[in-house]
Design a protein around this motif. Structure first.
Motif, PDB file in Angstrom:
ATOM      1  N   TYR A  39      -4.676  -6.318   2.836  1.00 18.63           N
ATOM      2  CA  TYR A  39      -4.207  -5.867   1.529  1.00 18.63           C
ATOM      3  C   TYR A  39      -5.128  -4.766   0.989  1.00 18.63           C
ATOM      4  N   LEU A  40      -4.537  -3.918   0.148  1.00 16.16           N
ATOM      5  CA  LEU A  40      -5.260  -2.827  -0.499  1.00 16.16           C
ATOM      6  C   LEU A  40      -5.970  -1.957   0.540  1.00 16.16           C
ATOM      7  N   GLY A  41      -5.242  -1.640   1.611  1.00 14.20           N
ATOM      8  CA  GLY A  41      -5.820  -0.783   2.643  1.00 14.20           C
ATOM      9  C   GLY A  41      -7.031  -1.383   3.312  1.00 14.20           C
ATOM     10  N   PHE A  42      -6.976  -2.689   3.563  1.00  8.79           N
ATOM     11  CA  PHE A  42      -8.068  -3.436   4.187  1.00  8.79           C
ATOM     12  C   PHE A  42      -9.325  -3.493   3.310  1.00  8.79           C
ATOM     13  N   ARG A  43      -9.155  -3.340   1.989  1.00  9.33           N
ATOM     14  CA  ARG A  43     -10.309  -3.381   1.096  1.00  9.33           C
ATOM     15  C   ARG A  43     -10.228  -4.534   0.090  1.00  9.33           C
ATOM     16  N   SER A  44      -9.233  -5.394   0.200  1.00 14.30           N
ATOM     17  CA  SER A  44      -8.998  -6.415  -0.814  1.00 14.30           C
ATOM     18  C   SER A  44     -10.221  -7.293  -1.047  1.00 14.30           C
ATOM     19  N   HIS A  45     -10.812  -7.782   0.004  1.00 10.66           N
ATOM     20  CA  HIS A  45     -11.951  -8.699  -0.153  1.00 10.66           C
ATOM     21  C   HIS A  45     -13.122  -8.013  -0.853  1.00 10.66           C
ATOM     22  N   GLN A  46     -13.415  -6.804  -0.453  1.00  9.81           N
ATOM     23  CA  GLN A  46     -14.550  -6.087  -1.049  1.00  9.81           C
ATOM     24  C   GLN A  46     -14.298  -5.768  -2.515  1.00  9.81           C
ATOM     25  N   VAL A  47     -13.059  -5.327  -2.830  1.00  9.23           N
ATOM     26  CA  VAL A  47     -12.741  -4.981  -4.213  1.00  9.23           C
ATOM     27  C   VAL A  47     -12.771  -6.221  -5.103  1.00  9.23           C
ATOM     28  N   PRO A  69      -7.282  -2.975  11.376  1.00 11.12           N
ATOM     29  CA  PRO A  69      -7.139  -1.513  11.342  1.00 11.12           C
ATOM     30  C   PRO A  69      -6.890  -0.973  12.743  1.00 11.12           C
ATOM     31  N   GLY A  70      -5.955  -0.054  12.833  1.00 15.30           N
ATOM     32  CA  GLY A  70      -5.629   0.522  14.134  1.00 15.30           C
ATOM     33  C   GLY A  70      -5.333   1.997  14.016  1.00 15.30           C
ATOM     34  N   PRO A  71      -5.124   2.662  15.141  1.00 11.56           N
ATOM     35  CA  PRO A  71      -4.860   4.111  15.130  1.00 11.56           C
ATOM     36  C   PRO A  71      -3.656   4.482  14.277  1.00 11.56           C
ATOM     37  N   GLY A  72      -2.639   3.606  14.220  1.00 11.02           N
ATOM     38  CA  GLY A  72      -1.450   3.886  13.445  1.00 11.02           C
ATOM     39  C   GLY A  72      -1.495   3.341  12.033  1.00 11.02           C
ATOM     40  N   GLY A  73      -2.636   2.818  11.641  1.00 10.26           N
ATOM     41  CA  GLY A  73      -2.806   2.238  10.312  1.00 10.26           C
ATOM     42  C   GLY A  73      -3.093   0.758  10.347  1.00 10.26           C
ATOM     43  N   ALA A  74      -2.372   0.025  11.171  1.00 10.86           N
ATOM     44  CA  ALA A  74      -2.608  -1.411  11.296  1.00 10.86           C
ATOM     45  C   ALA A  74      -2.005  -1.893  12.603  1.00 10.86           C
TER      46      ALA A  74
END
Length: 285
Positions: A39-47, A69-74
């Motif tokens: 979630y939140l561009g793989f930043r949910s936990h940190q935010v 996270p992957g080359p195509g986004g996820a």
């Protein structure tokens, strides 16, 4: 019909993760949060830790692993090593061990596993079980958007999750409802161990909610809004004890929490499911 008191979980999918929403949730007695690694561009936990780290201990926090996270986004993976590492990272980023970690949409990878699907699922579940035993989270579960591919894989080799989360509500098709029922029965889950998600199919502003009146499910409690009625129906389609709902508006969360006092007519739910099944039989193959 009433069983155990229904519970609300504040879901953070598409959420801006604003502190004001979390403080309002606590004011309403909503003390559970659900998020995910991606979630939140793989930043949910940190935010969450940055904006509301002092509030998190007041919630029970669930998250999900399986998307990376992957080359195509996820990309999705059930690799046990990656899953275990993801749980460990989640605990570090949140600043506390999650109360519950879900295996996120395992059907994505299982479709490619072919005849090895049960083995792949069993190993993925075992990885979360190992993370639980090591204290990286308090419990583990499975969250599935399309549970149908899981039904034929459940057996003694696949560990039992503590919690199962699946789509719920009036926009869920009979195929998904039947698969959810089958898994809940196979795992012998109590309604309190079954969660629903996405009770409005994405948004309460969808035109469908202006065309139908879910208050038919409420018997004498028709003073509630259509949104409240649709929310309460989700606890019965399929039968779950908890529903995770996403919003960025405290007023919307308050409206839903205010609906929990009403009762849903089980007879109407069963009639509705019969109509769904009859309609599915009429569809061309």
């Amino acid at each position: 019909m009433r069983g155990a008191d229904p519970r609300v979980v504040l879901g953070l999918h598409r959420s801006r993760h604003e502190r004001r929403l979390l403080t309002r949730a606590l004011d309403l007695g909503v003390t559970a949060l659900d998020t995910s690694t991606n979630y939140l561009g793989f930043r949910s936990h940190q935010v969450l830790a940055q904006t509301a780290g002092d509030l998190l201990p007041k919630f029970t926090v669930s998250t999900k692993v399986g998307h990376f996270p992957g080359p195509g986004g996820a990309e999705h993976s059930l690799d046990p090593v990656r899953l275990h590492a993801a749980v460990e990272l989640a605990a570090g980023d949140l600043g506390q061990e999650p109360d519950l970690v879900f295996l996120h949409n395992p059907e994505h990878s299982l479709r490619e596993a072919g005849p090895h699907g049960q083995e792949v699922l069993a190993e993925a579940c075992a990885a979360l079980g190992d993370a639980t035993s090591k204290g990286l989270c308090a419990a583990w579960g499975i969250a599935s958007w399309d549970p149908s591919p899981l039904v034929g894989l459940i057996g003694p080799a696949v560990p039992r999750p503590a919690t199962f989360m699946v789509r719920a509500g009036l926009l869920v098709g009979v195929r998904t409802l039947d698969a959810a029922d089958a898994l809940i029965k196979a795992w012998d889950l109590d309604p309190s161990e079954a969660w629903g998600m996405s009770p409005f199919g994405g948004s309460t502003s969808d035109p469908v909610w202006a065309r139908i009146d879910p208050r038919v499910f409420l018997g004498d409690s028709r003073q509630l809004s259509r949104v409240q009625a649709a929310f309460m129906a989700a606890y019965h389609l399929p039968r779950v004890g908890t529903v995770a709902v996403g919003t960025d508006e405290p007023a919307h969360l308050g409206e839903l929490a205010g609906a929990l006092v009403c009762e849903v007519e089980e007879r109407t739910v069963q009639e509705y499911r019969s109509l769904l099944r009859d309609r599915s039989h009429d569809q061309p193959a």
